[in-house]
Design a protein around this motif. Structure first.
Motif, mmCIF file in Angstrom:
data_model
loop_
_atom_site.group_PDB
_atom_site.id
_atom_site.type_symbol
_atom_site.label_atom_id
_atom_site.label_comp_id
_atom_site.label_asym_id
_atom_site.label_seq_id
_atom_site.Cartn_x
_atom_site.Cartn_y
_atom_site.Cartn_z
ATOM 1 N N THR A 18 0.828 -1.204 0.000
ATOM 2 C CA THR A 18 0.000 0.000 0.000
ATOM 3 C C THR A 18 0.864 1.255 0.000
ATOM 4 O OG1 THR A 18 -1.807 -1.109 1.175
ATOM 5 C CG2 THR A 18 -1.753 1.308 1.275
ATOM 6 N N ARG A 19 1.888 1.257 0.822
ATOM 7 C CA ARG A 19 2.794 2.403 0.892
ATOM 8 C C ARG A 19 3.463 2.647 -0.461
ATOM 9 N NH1 ARG A 19 7.959 4.256 2.107
ATOM 10 N NH2 ARG A 19 8.002 5.926 3.679
ATOM 11 N N GLN A 20 3.888 1.551 -1.108
ATOM 12 C CA GLN A 20 4.550 1.678 -2.402
ATOM 13 C C GLN A 20 3.591 2.238 -3.453
ATOM 14 O OE1 GLN A 20 7.732 1.304 -3.021
ATOM 15 N NE2 GLN A 20 7.491 1.809 -5.190
ATOM 16 N N ARG A 21 2.352 1.770 -3.448
ATOM 17 C CA ARG A 21 1.371 2.279 -4.410
ATOM 18 C C ARG A 21 1.123 3.773 -4.199
ATOM 19 N NH1 ARG A 21 -1.685 -2.273 -3.138
ATOM 20 N NH2 ARG A 21 -3.364 -1.003 -2.253
ATOM 21 N N LEU A 22 1.065 4.177 -2.950
ATOM 22 C CA LEU A 22 0.852 5.596 -2.645
ATOM 23 C C LEU A 22 2.012 6.453 -3.147
ATOM 24 C CD1 LEU A 22 -0.626 5.273 0.948
ATOM 25 C CD2 LEU A 22 -1.767 6.378 -1.007
ATOM 26 N N LEU A 23 3.234 5.983 -2.955
ATOM 27 C CA LEU A 23 4.394 6.744 -3.406
ATOM 28 C C LEU A 23 4.406 6.863 -4.924
ATOM 29 C CD1 LEU A 23 7.151 5.303 -1.036
ATOM 30 C CD2 LEU A 23 6.028 7.528 -0.887
ATOM 31 N N GLU A 24 4.123 5.771 -5.615
ATOM 32 C CA GLU A 24 4.101 5.798 -7.076
ATOM 33 C C GLU A 24 2.979 6.704 -7.593
ATOM 34 O OE1 GLU A 24 3.760 1.705 -8.097
ATOM 35 O OE2 GLU A 24 5.867 1.242 -7.653
ATOM 36 N N ALA A 25 1.824 6.643 -6.945
ATOM 37 C CA ALA A 25 0.701 7.489 -7.353
ATOM 38 C C ALA A 25 1.014 8.956 -7.090
ATOM 39 C CB ALA A 25 -0.567 7.068 -6.595
ATOM 40 N N VAL A 43 -4.443 11.344 -4.788
ATOM 41 C CA VAL A 43 -3.410 10.307 -4.776
ATOM 42 C C VAL A 43 -3.973 8.987 -4.278
ATOM 43 C CG1 VAL A 43 -1.223 9.595 -3.734
ATOM 44 C CG2 VAL A 43 -1.518 11.952 -4.509
ATOM 45 N N ALA A 44 -4.758 9.041 -3.212
ATOM 46 C CA ALA A 44 -5.336 7.818 -2.651
ATOM 47 C C ALA A 44 -6.230 7.123 -3.680
ATOM 48 C CB ALA A 44 -6.133 8.148 -1.395
ATOM 49 N N GLU A 45 -7.042 7.913 -4.386
ATOM 50 C CA GLU A 45 -7.925 7.332 -5.401
ATOM 51 C C GLU A 45 -7.118 6.657 -6.506
ATOM 52 O OE1 GLU A 45 -11.541 8.651 -8.468
ATOM 53 O OE2 GLU A 45 -10.622 10.126 -7.123
ATOM 54 N N ARG A 46 -6.045 7.318 -6.928
ATOM 55 C CA ARG A 46 -5.209 6.751 -7.985
ATOM 56 C C ARG A 46 -4.532 5.464 -7.508
ATOM 57 N NH1 ARG A 46 -2.220 9.858 -12.562
ATOM 58 N NH2 ARG A 46 -1.048 8.179 -13.539
ATOM 59 N N ALA A 47 -4.152 5.443 -6.246
ATOM 60 C CA ALA A 47 -3.488 4.261 -5.687
ATOM 61 C C ALA A 47 -4.470 3.141 -5.361
ATOM 62 C CB ALA A 47 -2.710 4.650 -4.432
ATOM 63 N N GLY A 48 -5.768 3.451 -5.385
ATOM 64 C CA GLY A 48 -6.767 2.442 -5.083
ATOM 65 C C GLY A 48 -6.910 2.148 -3.608
ATOM 66 N N VAL A 49 -6.652 3.176 -2.766
ATOM 67 C CA VAL A 49 -6.798 2.996 -1.321
ATOM 68 C C VAL A 49 -7.659 4.128 -0.774
ATOM 69 C CG1 VAL A 49 -4.525 1.917 -1.198
ATOM 70 C CG2 VAL A 49 -4.745 4.349 -0.701
ATOM 71 N N SER A 50 -8.083 3.985 0.457
ATOM 72 C CA SER A 50 -8.896 5.024 1.071
ATOM 73 C C SER A 50 -8.018 6.186 1.537
ATOM 74 C CB SER A 50 -9.664 4.463 2.266
ATOM 75 O OG SER A 50 -8.763 4.139 3.317
ATOM 76 N N ARG A 51 -8.628 7.351 1.714
ATOM 77 C CA ARG A 51 -7.900 8.490 2.238
ATOM 78 C C ARG A 51 -7.353 8.180 3.637
ATOM 79 N NH1 ARG A 51 -7.746 14.235 1.800
ATOM 80 N NH2 ARG A 51 -7.309 15.198 3.826
ATOM 81 N N GLY A 52 -8.144 7.449 4.441
ATOM 82 C CA GLY A 52 -7.698 7.087 5.780
ATOM 83 C C GLY A 52 -6.448 6.215 5.743
ATOM 84 N N ALA A 53 -6.400 5.285 4.782
ATOM 85 C CA ALA A 53 -5.226 4.419 4.648
ATOM 86 C C ALA A 53 -4.008 5.239 4.243
ATOM 87 C CB ALA A 53 -5.495 3.332 3.621
ATOM 88 N N ALA A 54 -4.232 6.216 3.375
ATOM 89 C CA ALA A 54 -3.131 7.079 2.942
ATOM 90 C C ALA A 54 -2.575 7.870 4.124
ATOM 91 C CB ALA A 54 -3.605 8.026 1.844
ATOM 92 N N GLN A 55 -3.463 8.413 4.942
ATOM 93 C CA GLN A 55 -3.025 9.213 6.080
ATOM 94 C C GLN A 55 -2.431 8.353 7.195
ATOM 95 O OE1 GLN A 55 -6.709 11.513 6.652
ATOM 96 N NE2 GLN A 55 -5.548 13.323 5.994
ATOM 97 N N HIS A 56 -2.752 7.080 7.201
ATOM 98 C CA HIS A 56 -2.121 6.170 8.158
ATOM 99 C C HIS A 56 -0.626 6.060 7.856
ATOM 100 C CE1 HIS A 56 -1.315 2.656 10.641
ATOM 101 N NE2 HIS A 56 -0.800 2.060 9.583
ATOM 102 N N HIS A 57 -0.292 5.984 6.567
ATOM 103 C CA HIS A 57 1.109 5.864 6.166
ATOM 104 C C HIS A 57 1.810 7.223 6.152
ATOM 105 C CE1 HIS A 57 1.215 1.608 4.978
ATOM 106 N NE2 HIS A 57 -0.045 1.781 4.607
ATOM 107 N N PHE A 58 1.083 8.256 5.744
ATOM 108 C CA PHE A 58 1.662 9.594 5.619
ATOM 109 C C PHE A 58 0.687 10.597 6.237
ATOM 110 C CE2 PHE A 58 3.079 7.039 1.999
ATOM 111 C CZ PHE A 58 4.459 7.082 2.187
ATOM 112 N N PRO A 59 0.907 10.974 7.485
ATOM 113 C CA PRO A 59 -0.042 11.832 8.200
ATOM 114 C C PRO A 59 -0.333 13.163 7.512
ATOM 115 C CG PRO A 59 1.531 10.861 9.719
ATOM 116 C CD PRO A 59 2.020 10.536 8.340
ATOM 117 N N THR A 60 0.664 13.711 6.781
ATOM 118 C CA THR A 60 0.439 14.993 6.112
ATOM 119 C C THR A 60 0.754 14.873 4.624
ATOM 120 O OG1 THR A 60 2.695 15.865 6.352
ATOM 121 C CG2 THR A 60 1.182 16.163 8.230
ATOM 122 N N ARG A 61 0.237 15.813 3.897
ATOM 123 C CA ARG A 61 0.503 15.878 2.459
ATOM 124 C C ARG A 61 2.004 16.054 2.190
ATOM 125 N NH1 ARG A 61 -1.617 20.892 -1.185
ATOM 126 N NH2 ARG A 61 -1.584 19.947 -3.254
#
Length: 208
Positions: A18-25, A43-61
């Motif tokens: 998930t983290r890798q997909r977020l970075l690539e997106a 970014v979360a939508e492009r990575a196919g994950v929820s916004r909450g999952a994105a913020q779990h890995h990266f708290p800020t933009r």
């Protein structure tokens, strides 16, 4: 006695994926849409994950985008070293073909999506105080690594007068070609510039 292999943790594997997909997106969004259009939600939508999952890995933009640019920069550097590590025979390493290959590979670092994304990050950093310090520190580190890598790949001796400045000029030239490439892909002109710079660098290094 047979040693049993360590068991993989499926949850950790999913987390890393998930983290890798977020970075690539994040890199793709920044290159395509710029800072203003690259929100965490996009970014979360492009990575196919929820916004909450994105913020779990990266708290800020800011955490997300600085991590993305840093990781891809490291991957590109590693790929460049691997690409040019094959020339081990001394004549090959000192020949003009090797010098041209190194110059061309260094220029390629500044003409791909990573540089486009990094440029968007620079522009944003000039207006975003929270981002400015991170990007400045990141770019300083990447700049040092690029210079060290260029010296290593060229087999250059920085104690020789003019060598350090010539290599730094090469990297500055590569950055300029990257900026020009944002507007139009003029590959033939870029190749002519690379060929001329390779000759200049070869001469500065005292090669024959």
């Amino acid at each position: 006695m047979t040693t049993r292999p360590a068991l993989r943790d499926p949850k950790q594997d999913r987390s890393r994926a998930t983290r890798q997909r977020l970075l690539e997106a994040a890199i793709a969004c920044l290159a395509e849409h710029g800072w203003a259009g690259s929100t965490v939600s996009v970014v979360a939508e492009r990575a196919g994950v929820s916004r909450g999952a994105a913020q779990h890995h990266f708290p800020t933009r800011e955490d997300l985008f600085t991590a993305a640019v840093e990781q891809v920069a490291e991957e590109r550097s590693a790929a460049l070293r691997a690409l040019l590590a094959g020339a081990t025979d001394p004549p090959e390493r000192d020949g003009p073909e090797r010098t041209h290959a190194v110059v061309d590979a260094l220029v390629s670092l500044y003409t791909g999506p990573l540089f486009r994304a990094a440029l968007q990050l620079w522009v944003a950093a000039s207006n975003e105080p929270q981002l400015g310090g991170r990007v400045t520190a990141l770019e300083a580190r990447i700049g040092r690594e690029s210079h060290r890598m260029a010296i290593e790949l060229l087999g250059a001796d920085e104690s020789v007068p003019g060598v350090r400045e010539a290599v730094q000029g090469l990297l500055d030239m590569a950055r300029g070609l990257g900026l020009a490439n944002l507007l139009t892909d003029d590959a033939p002109r870029r190749e002519r510039v690379v060929t001329q710079w390779a000759r200049l660098i070869h001469d500065v290094l005292g090669r024959k």
